[in-house]
Motif scaffolding. Sequence first.
Motif, PDB file in Angstrom:
ATOM      1  N   ALA A   3       0.877  -1.177   0.000  1.00  0.00           N
ATOM      2  CA  ALA A   3       0.000   0.000   0.000  1.00  0.00           C
ATOM      3  C   ALA A   3       0.908   1.219   0.000  1.00  0.00           C
ATOM      4  CB  ALA A   3      -0.906  -0.008   1.228  1.00  0.00           C
ATOM      5  N   ARG A   4       0.828   2.010  -1.064  1.00  0.00           N
ATOM      6  CA  ARG A   4       1.709   3.171  -1.155  1.00  0.00           C
ATOM      7  C   ARG A   4       0.916   4.463  -0.942  1.00  0.00           C
ATOM      8  NH1 ARG A   4       2.235   1.149  -5.914  1.00  0.00           N
ATOM      9  NH2 ARG A   4       2.541   3.083  -7.069  1.00  0.00           N
ATOM     10  N   VAL A   5       1.635   5.503  -0.533  1.00  0.00           N
ATOM     11  CA  VAL A   5       1.002   6.795  -0.265  1.00  0.00           C
ATOM     12  C   VAL A   5       0.285   7.310  -1.506  1.00  0.00           C
ATOM     13  CG1 VAL A   5       1.455   9.214   0.306  1.00  0.00           C
ATOM     14  CG2 VAL A   5       2.592   7.400   1.581  1.00  0.00           C
ATOM     15  N   VAL A   6       0.895   7.157  -2.685  1.00  0.00           N
ATOM     16  CA  VAL A   6       0.238   7.641  -3.917  1.00  0.00           C
ATOM     17  C   VAL A   6      -1.071   6.933  -4.176  1.00  0.00           C
ATOM     18  CG1 VAL A   6       2.073   8.633  -5.296  1.00  0.00           C
ATOM     19  CG2 VAL A   6       1.857   6.148  -5.130  1.00  0.00           C
ATOM     20  N   ASP A   7      -1.135   5.642  -3.851  1.00  0.00           N
ATOM     21  CA  ASP A   7      -2.386   4.899  -4.060  1.00  0.00           C
ATOM     22  C   ASP A   7      -3.490   5.462  -3.174  1.00  0.00           C
ATOM     23  OD1 ASP A   7      -1.124   3.147  -5.835  1.00  0.00           O
ATOM     24  OD2 ASP A   7      -0.449   1.881  -4.187  1.00  0.00           O
ATOM     25  N   LEU A   8      -3.164   5.679  -1.912  1.00  0.00           N
ATOM     26  CA  LEU A   8      -4.165   6.234  -0.996  1.00  0.00           C
ATOM     27  C   LEU A   8      -4.628   7.598  -1.499  1.00  0.00           C
ATOM     28  CD1 LEU A   8      -2.729   5.378   2.547  1.00  0.00           C
ATOM     29  CD2 LEU A   8      -4.343   4.105   1.165  1.00  0.00           C
ATOM     30  N   ALA A   9      -3.679   8.435  -1.889  1.00  0.00           N
ATOM     31  CA  ALA A   9      -4.031   9.780  -2.357  1.00  0.00           C
ATOM     32  C   ALA A   9      -4.968   9.690  -3.554  1.00  0.00           C
ATOM     33  CB  ALA A   9      -2.766  10.547  -2.726  1.00  0.00           C
ATOM     34  N   GLU A  10      -4.645   8.826  -4.490  1.00  0.00           N
ATOM     35  CA  GLU A  10      -5.479   8.689  -5.689  1.00  0.00           C
ATOM     36  C   GLU A  10      -6.882   8.206  -5.333  1.00  0.00           C
ATOM     37  OE1 GLU A  10      -4.308   5.568  -8.346  1.00  0.00           O
ATOM     38  OE2 GLU A  10      -5.251   6.533 -10.086  1.00  0.00           O
ATOM     39  N   ARG A  11      -6.956   7.203  -4.450  1.00  0.00           N
ATOM     40  CA  ARG A  11      -8.252   6.592  -4.139  1.00  0.00           C
ATOM     41  C   ARG A  11      -9.095   7.404  -3.166  1.00  0.00           C
ATOM     42  NH1 ARG A  11      -8.900   1.348  -5.881  1.00  0.00           N
ATOM     43  NH2 ARG A  11      -7.135   0.639  -7.135  1.00  0.00           N
ATOM     44  N   PHE A  12      -8.453   8.275  -2.368  1.00  0.00           N
ATOM     45  CA  PHE A  12      -9.240   9.150  -1.494  1.00  0.00           C
ATOM     46  C   PHE A  12      -9.568  10.468  -2.193  1.00  0.00           C
ATOM     47  CE2 PHE A  12      -7.417   6.770   2.288  1.00  0.00           C
ATOM     48  CZ  PHE A  12      -8.626   6.192   2.621  1.00  0.00           C
ATOM     49  N   GLY A  13      -8.855  10.739  -3.291  1.00  0.00           N
ATOM     50  CA  GLY A  13      -9.097  12.003  -3.982  1.00  0.00           C
ATOM     51  C   GLY A  13      -8.484  13.185  -3.254  1.00  0.00           C
TER      52      GLY A  13
ATOM     53  N   GLU B  90       2.273   1.264  11.228  1.00  0.00           N
ATOM     54  CA  GLU B  90       3.696   1.209  11.568  1.00  0.00           C
ATOM     55  C   GLU B  90       4.407   2.468  11.074  1.00  0.00           C
ATOM     56  OE1 GLU B  90       5.558  -1.383  12.929  1.00  0.00           O
ATOM     57  OE2 GLU B  90       3.861  -2.765  13.211  1.00  0.00           O
ATOM     58  N   ASP B  91       5.355   2.954  11.851  1.00  0.00           N
ATOM     59  CA  ASP B  91       6.119   4.129  11.456  1.00  0.00           C
ATOM     60  C   ASP B  91       7.411   3.691  10.753  1.00  0.00           C
ATOM     61  OD1 ASP B  91       7.031   6.641  11.085  1.00  0.00           O
ATOM     62  OD2 ASP B  91       7.392   7.087  13.194  1.00  0.00           O
ATOM     63  N   ARG B  92       7.342   3.626   9.416  1.00  0.00           N
ATOM     64  CA  ARG B  92       8.524   3.235   8.645  1.00  0.00           C
ATOM     65  C   ARG B  92       8.666   4.179   7.453  1.00  0.00           C
ATOM     66  NH1 ARG B  92       7.967  -2.818   6.928  1.00  0.00           N
ATOM     67  NH2 ARG B  92       6.398  -1.799   5.623  1.00  0.00           N
ATOM     68  N   PRO B  93       9.300   5.327   7.659  1.00  0.00           N
ATOM     69  CA  PRO B  93       9.397   6.337   6.603  1.00  0.00           C
ATOM     70  C   PRO B  93       9.940   5.759   5.291  1.00  0.00           C
ATOM     71  CG  PRO B  93      10.255   7.200   8.658  1.00  0.00           C
ATOM     72  CD  PRO B  93       9.970   5.756   8.885  1.00  0.00           C
ATOM     73  N   TYR B  94       9.351   6.185   4.204  1.00  0.00           N
ATOM     74  CA  TYR B  94       9.788   5.792   2.854  1.00  0.00           C
ATOM     75  C   TYR B  94       9.589   4.315   2.569  1.00  0.00           C
ATOM     76  CZ  TYR B  94      11.764  10.463   2.577  1.00  0.00           C
ATOM     77  OH  TYR B  94      11.926  11.824   2.565  1.00  0.00           O
ATOM     78  N   ARG B  95       8.825   3.626   3.427  1.00  0.00           N
ATOM     79  CA  ARG B  95       8.551   2.211   3.202  1.00  0.00           C
ATOM     80  C   ARG B  95       7.066   1.998   2.899  1.00  0.00           C
ATOM     81  NH1 ARG B  95      12.462  -0.515   5.488  1.00  0.00           N
ATOM     82  NH2 ARG B  95      14.330  -0.638   4.238  1.00  0.00           N
ATOM     83  N   SER B  96       6.745   0.841   2.406  1.00  0.00           N
ATOM     84  CA  SER B  96       5.337   0.517   2.169  1.00  0.00           C
ATOM     85  C   SER B  96       4.564   0.559   3.480  1.00  0.00           C
ATOM     86  CB  SER B  96       5.219  -0.882   1.553  1.00  0.00           C
ATOM     87  OG  SER B  96       3.869  -1.288   1.527  1.00  0.00           O
ATOM     88  N   LEU B  97       3.313   0.997   3.412  1.00  0.00           N
ATOM     89  CA  LEU B  97       2.498   1.120   4.617  1.00  0.00           C
ATOM     90  C   LEU B  97       2.154  -0.249   5.175  1.00  0.00           C
ATOM     91  CD1 LEU B  97       0.184   3.943   3.322  1.00  0.00           C
ATOM     92  CD2 LEU B  97       2.041   4.149   4.998  1.00  0.00           C
ATOM     93  N   CYS B  98       2.000  -0.283   6.487  1.00  0.00           N
ATOM     94  CA  CYS B  98       1.801  -1.553   7.175  1.00  0.00           C
ATOM     95  C   CYS B  98       1.019  -1.309   8.452  1.00  0.00           C
ATOM     96  CB  CYS B  98       3.198  -2.133   7.470  1.00  0.00           C
ATOM     97  SG  CYS B  98       3.189  -3.590   8.473  1.00  0.00           S
ATOM     98  N   LEU B  99      -0.038  -2.080   8.657  1.00  0.00           N
ATOM     99  CA  LEU B  99      -0.888  -1.886   9.836  1.00  0.00           C
ATOM    100  C   LEU B  99      -0.310  -2.573  11.067  1.00  0.00           C
ATOM    101  CD1 LEU B  99      -4.403  -2.535   8.237  1.00  0.00           C
ATOM    102  CD2 LEU B  99      -3.330  -0.327   8.723  1.00  0.00           C
ATOM    103  N   THR B 100      -0.595  -2.005  12.240  1.00  0.00           N
ATOM    104  CA  THR B 100      -0.290  -2.680  13.496  1.00  0.00           C
ATOM    105  C   THR B 100      -1.399  -3.705  13.753  1.00  0.00           C
ATOM    106  OG1 THR B 100      -1.585  -1.123  14.788  1.00  0.00           O
ATOM    107  CG2 THR B 100       0.729  -0.566  14.422  1.00  0.00           C
ATOM    108  N   ALA B 101      -1.279  -4.431  14.842  1.00  0.00           N
ATOM    109  CA  ALA B 101      -2.329  -5.392  15.207  1.00  0.00           C
ATOM    110  C   ALA B 101      -3.647  -4.642  15.414  1.00  0.00           C
ATOM    111  CB  ALA B 101      -1.936  -6.150  16.472  1.00  0.00           C
TER     112      ALA B 101
END
Lengths: 137, 137
Positions: A42-52, A72-83
């Motif tokens: 899940a990339r930031v650009v995808d979220l931006a595009e899909r949320f408008g 998860e806080d991982r700058p410049y990495r693919s997004l990742c959910l916590t539990a």
Amino acid sequence: MTLPDPGEQARRFIKVREAHRSEVQQDYVELIADLVAARGVARVVDLAERFGVTTATVANTLARLKRDGLVEDRPYRSLCLTAAGTAMAEASRARHDIVVAFLLRLGVSRAVAELDAEGLEHHLSAETLAAMEGFAG
Amino acid sequence: MTLPDPGEQARRFIKVREAHRSEVQQDYVELIADLVAARGVARVVDLAERFGVTTATVANTLARLKRDGLVEDRPYRSLCLTAAGTAMAEASRARHDIVVAFLLRLGVSRAVAELDAEGLEHHLSAETLAAMEGFAG
DNA sequence: AAGCAAAGTTAGCCTTGGCTAAACCCTGAA
DNA sequence: TTCAGGGTTTAGCCAAGGCTAACTTTGCTT
């Protein structure tokens, strides 16, 4: 014309305002989970595009989700959910699916069902959701 | 797991954000209209009590409603809707009543119907509202 | 291996919609 | 008639959630 009890009415509006506060969080974790499930990342650009919205807005919102322990806080990495984020995403998706199934059963077109579900799903009490689930089948 | 079209998905979220912007306006004109109908006057303290906010917040919000031509600008006087405000109030009330009737028909308790209607009513397309009206009877 | 384009982040601004505290009007009772 | 108290407004603060512009990092391509 009789008015509702003031305290009762206030509690309703307070509840709506509370729901608003978690709406964005739920939409984000749900979409992140869907993207990860469908394509592994899940990339930031995808979220931006899909949320408008712009990527800056996404970054801003993600900072709050990280602060709240959902992502998860991982700058410049693919997004990742916590539990906690994963749990919220699963609950959101289940509720979303019930609402869509219900609207379809009510006779609404698929496009409108998906559209309205997005706004509706954050404002349903357990009782109404159960009634919708029962009606949907 | 297949994802929706990005543009389509974005339009949904944009629509929800647009609905959010007019929610407060609709809630205010609806409550002002109800208070005027029930007791002839709508005062700032009444709105504050029934929305569960401070009078300062109400004054702040009313400034926007006046700016947007929904409420008459008469400092220290009872609140009064413009023609546009009255029209919006009537539409809001009609929609609210449909949603409540629908939820009751669905088997939801009165208290929960009133509660959920407050959050739901701003996120229904014409198609879904018509379907609800038909179902309610 | 270098460089460039795309992705991500940061800084700074805006509006909405909450709050508290303080000032300001209005009215009814003394 | 005045003045005290309640209703109203103003001033100033904050967080959420948008934006643009500029900067940094990543990673692909040559």
